[in-house]
Design a protein around this motif. Sequence first.
Motif, PDB file in Angstrom:
ATOM      1  N   LEU A 196      85.331   0.064 -48.805  1.00 29.20           N
ATOM      2  CA  LEU A 196      84.483   0.885 -47.934  1.00 29.20           C
ATOM      3  C   LEU A 196      83.000   0.787 -48.304  1.00 29.20           C
ATOM      4  O   LEU A 196      82.158   1.424 -47.685  1.00 29.20           O
ATOM      5  CB  LEU A 196      84.913   2.357 -48.022  1.00 29.20           C
ATOM      6  N   GLY A 197      82.699   0.029 -49.365  1.00 26.09           N
ATOM      7  CA  GLY A 197      81.312  -0.087 -49.820  1.00 26.09           C
ATOM      8  C   GLY A 197      80.821   1.200 -50.481  1.00 26.09           C
ATOM      9  O   GLY A 197      79.619   1.456 -50.579  1.00 26.09           O
ATOM     10  N   LYS A 198      81.768   2.043 -50.908  1.00 25.54           N
ATOM     11  CA  LYS A 198      81.388   3.310 -51.566  1.00 25.54           C
ATOM     12  C   LYS A 198      81.342   3.117 -53.082  1.00 25.54           C
ATOM     13  O   LYS A 198      81.923   2.178 -53.612  1.00 25.54           O
ATOM     14  CB  LYS A 198      82.441   4.387 -51.228  1.00 25.54           C
ATOM     15  N   HIS A 199      80.685   4.066 -53.757  1.00 23.08           N
ATOM     16  CA  HIS A 199      80.676   4.008 -55.220  1.00 23.08           C
ATOM     17  C   HIS A 199      82.083   4.169 -55.769  1.00 23.08           C
ATOM     18  O   HIS A 199      82.851   5.002 -55.293  1.00 23.08           O
ATOM     19  CB  HIS A 199      79.805   5.142 -55.790  1.00 23.08           C
ATOM     20  N   ILE A 200      82.401   3.398 -56.790  1.00 17.17           N
ATOM     21  CA  ILE A 200      83.659   3.583 -57.523  1.00 17.17           C
ATOM     22  C   ILE A 200      83.367   4.539 -58.666  1.00 17.17           C
ATOM     23  O   ILE A 200      82.494   4.267 -59.501  1.00 17.17           O
ATOM     24  CB  ILE A 200      84.175   2.232 -58.061  1.00 17.17           C
ATOM     25  N   SER A 201      84.072   5.670 -58.695  1.00 13.43           N
ATOM     26  CA  SER A 201      83.828   6.651 -59.758  1.00 13.43           C
ATOM     27  C   SER A 201      84.651   6.304 -60.991  1.00 13.43           C
ATOM     28  O   SER A 201      85.873   6.185 -60.916  1.00 13.43           O
ATOM     29  CB  SER A 201      84.214   8.055 -59.292  1.00 13.43           C
ATOM     30  N   VAL A 202      83.959   6.143 -62.108  1.00 16.50           N
ATOM     31  CA  VAL A 202      84.638   5.816 -63.368  1.00 16.50           C
ATOM     32  C   VAL A 202      84.347   6.944 -64.351  1.00 16.50           C
ATOM     33  O   VAL A 202      83.185   7.356 -64.495  1.00 16.50           O
ATOM     34  CB  VAL A 202      84.108   4.469 -63.918  1.00 16.50           C
ATOM     35  N   TYR A 203      85.402   7.442 -65.011  1.00 11.20           N
ATOM     36  CA  TYR A 203      85.174   8.492 -66.016  1.00 11.20           C
ATOM     37  C   TYR A 203      84.247   7.937 -67.093  1.00 11.20           C
ATOM     38  O   TYR A 203      84.428   6.805 -67.558  1.00 11.20           O
ATOM     39  CB  TYR A 203      86.489   8.932 -66.678  1.00 11.20           C
ATOM     40  N   LYS A 204      83.291   8.782 -67.522  1.00 16.49           N
ATOM     41  CA  LYS A 204      82.240   8.327 -68.446  1.00 16.49           C
ATOM     42  C   LYS A 204      82.776   7.619 -69.689  1.00 16.49           C
ATOM     43  O   LYS A 204      82.209   6.661 -70.163  1.00 16.49           O
ATOM     44  CB  LYS A 204      81.378   9.508 -68.870  1.00 16.49           C
ATOM     45  N   THR A 205      83.888   8.118 -70.212  1.00 20.20           N
ATOM     46  CA  THR A 205      84.398   7.542 -71.468  1.00 20.20           C
ATOM     47  C   THR A 205      85.365   6.376 -71.244  1.00 20.20           C
ATOM     48  O   THR A 205      85.845   5.777 -72.204  1.00 20.20           O
ATOM     49  CB  THR A 205      85.170   8.626 -72.255  1.00 20.20           C
ATOM     50  N   ALA A 206      85.665   6.072 -69.981  1.00 17.63           N
ATOM     51  CA  ALA A 206      86.852   5.248 -69.717  1.00 17.63           C
ATOM     52  C   ALA A 206      86.646   3.745 -69.635  1.00 17.63           C
ATOM     53  O   ALA A 206      87.608   2.986 -69.708  1.00 17.63           O
ATOM     54  CB  ALA A 206      87.520   5.729 -68.425  1.00 17.63           C
ATOM     55  N   LEU A 207      85.409   3.288 -69.509  1.00 13.64           N
ATOM     56  CA  LEU A 207      85.170   1.891 -69.148  1.00 13.64           C
ATOM     57  C   LEU A 207      85.904   0.888 -70.051  1.00 13.64           C
ATOM     58  O   LEU A 207      86.495  -0.066 -69.573  1.00 13.64           O
ATOM     59  CB  LEU A 207      83.668   1.599 -69.153  1.00 13.64           C
ATOM     60  N   HIS A 208      85.885   1.140 -71.357  1.00 16.18           N
ATOM     61  CA  HIS A 208      86.500   0.168 -72.267  1.00 16.18           C
ATOM     62  C   HIS A 208      87.788   0.697 -72.898  1.00 16.18           C
ATOM     63  O   HIS A 208      88.245   0.178 -73.910  1.00 16.18           O
ATOM     64  CB  HIS A 208      85.484  -0.260 -73.334  1.00 16.18           C
ATOM     65  N   GLN A 209      88.350   1.723 -72.303  1.00 11.97           N
ATOM     66  CA  GLN A 209      89.610   2.269 -72.825  1.00 11.97           C
ATOM     67  C   GLN A 209      90.802   1.570 -72.166  1.00 11.97           C
ATOM     68  O   GLN A 209      90.838   1.410 -70.952  1.00 11.97           O
ATOM     69  CB  GLN A 209      89.699   3.770 -72.521  1.00 11.97           C
ATOM     70  N   TYR A 210      91.752   1.205 -72.998  1.00 14.55           N
ATOM     71  CA  TYR A 210      92.972   0.590 -72.461  1.00 14.55           C
ATOM     72  C   TYR A 210      93.907   1.658 -71.910  1.00 14.55           C
ATOM     73  O   TYR A 210      94.060   2.731 -72.502  1.00 14.55           O
ATOM     74  CB  TYR A 210      93.698  -0.203 -73.546  1.00 14.55           C
ATOM     75  N   ARG A 211      94.526   1.335 -70.782  1.00 16.46           N
ATOM     76  CA  ARG A 211      95.550   2.187 -70.192  1.00 16.46           C
ATOM     77  C   ARG A 211      96.640   1.281 -69.605  1.00 16.46           C
ATOM     78  O   ARG A 211      96.358   0.137 -69.245  1.00 16.46           O
ATOM     79  CB  ARG A 211      94.971   3.057 -69.063  1.00 16.46           C
ATOM     80  N   PRO A 212      97.870   1.802 -69.469  1.00 18.93           N
ATOM     81  CA  PRO A 212      98.959   0.977 -68.932  1.00 18.93           C
ATOM     82  C   PRO A 212      99.030   1.005 -67.400  1.00 18.93           C
ATOM     83  O   PRO A 212      98.885   2.069 -66.798  1.00 18.93           O
ATOM     84  CB  PRO A 212     100.191   1.665 -69.532  1.00 18.93           C
TER      85      PRO A 212
END
Length: 307
Positions: A196-212
Amino acid sequence: MNLLITGCCGHIGSYLIEHVHKIKKIKKTFIVDNLRSNQINSLFNSKKKNNLYFSIKDLTQKSCLDEFKNVDYVIHLASMTNAANSFANKKLMYYNNIESMKNIIKFCMKNRAKLIHISSTSVYGKQAEIVDENCEKKYLKPQSPYADIKLMEEKMLKKVSKKIRYSTFRFGTIAGVSKGMRFHTAVNQFCLNAALGKHISVYKTALHQYRPYLSLKDAYKTFKYAIENDLFENDIYNVLSENCTVNQILKKIKRYKKNIKIKFVNSQIMNQLSYHVSKKKLNLKGLFLENKIELDIKNTLKLLENI
Ligand SMILES: NC(=O)c1ccc[n+]([C@@H]2O[C@H](COP(=O)([O-])OP(=O)(O)OC[C@H]3O[C@@H](n4cnc5c(N)ncnc54)[C@H](O)[C@@H]3O)[C@@H](O)[C@H]2O)c1
């Protein structure tokens, strides 16, 4: 053999009911949903070969499953599922999910049906490095009411362990296309906003955190494997395709959608720790999940490319 699937109109259920004919043992499948989500579209163009029998049922109602006889397996997917919203909807979510679970357990005990119960890797709230199913209790720290409920459900099953046969699968965050797919979880929400060309909201601490993360194809493979190989040992298994950081997910999106916009936000469910979830226990049972999340991302973006 006959199967009952609850929550059939949801993201995972709608994929499962399209493929259930490939599970050799299953002849007839009863499918139920309360349709609160209004997703009757999940049942459009159902194939005859799947031999599906749909009923509107609210699982919080005590005798709602009384009419179903000769059910050998239950895959219980009915649940309120939005973790981030679960703070605001706490009371309703506890009621809906716990009452549903109670009724499913009663049904399975009464009918000697084997149960597949879906929990979530979000039960590993604050963790470091690699987490597996045998981690100490202190590491099970759900960060949302949603995850707390999942842990309660697991305990409910353990309590009746002598009277029922089941598997609890702790699913990673789902990625992949289905008729009833929803967009409140990480990968899908990112794809939708990118499209949609909208901002993707990323949690401040999450960018380099691994998740499954778990591909829908691997979720289905797990259901099929459990039924065909009688994997009902009253145990808990992590189920995931890949551990990835948010940054890695964003890179995968960028391969198909060049200009994406990112905004960093606060959230009640963010924390400081990065963790890998181990899939060794399921591997030891002979099940290997290797589908690529990137392919799910590609297919999701393709679905949305002309909007
Ligand atoms: N999607 C994910 O990323 C993910 C990750 C881990 C675990 N899970 C778990 O997998 C299961 C299925 O998830 P999903 O993504 O398909 O969820 P979904 O929200 O897309 O679908 C859930 C379905 O359950 C139905 N439902 C809810 N309460 C009901 C009730 N009381 N009676 C009858 N039907 C009811 C809803 O109408 C909906 O169609 C859930 O237990 C969820 O917590 C999902």
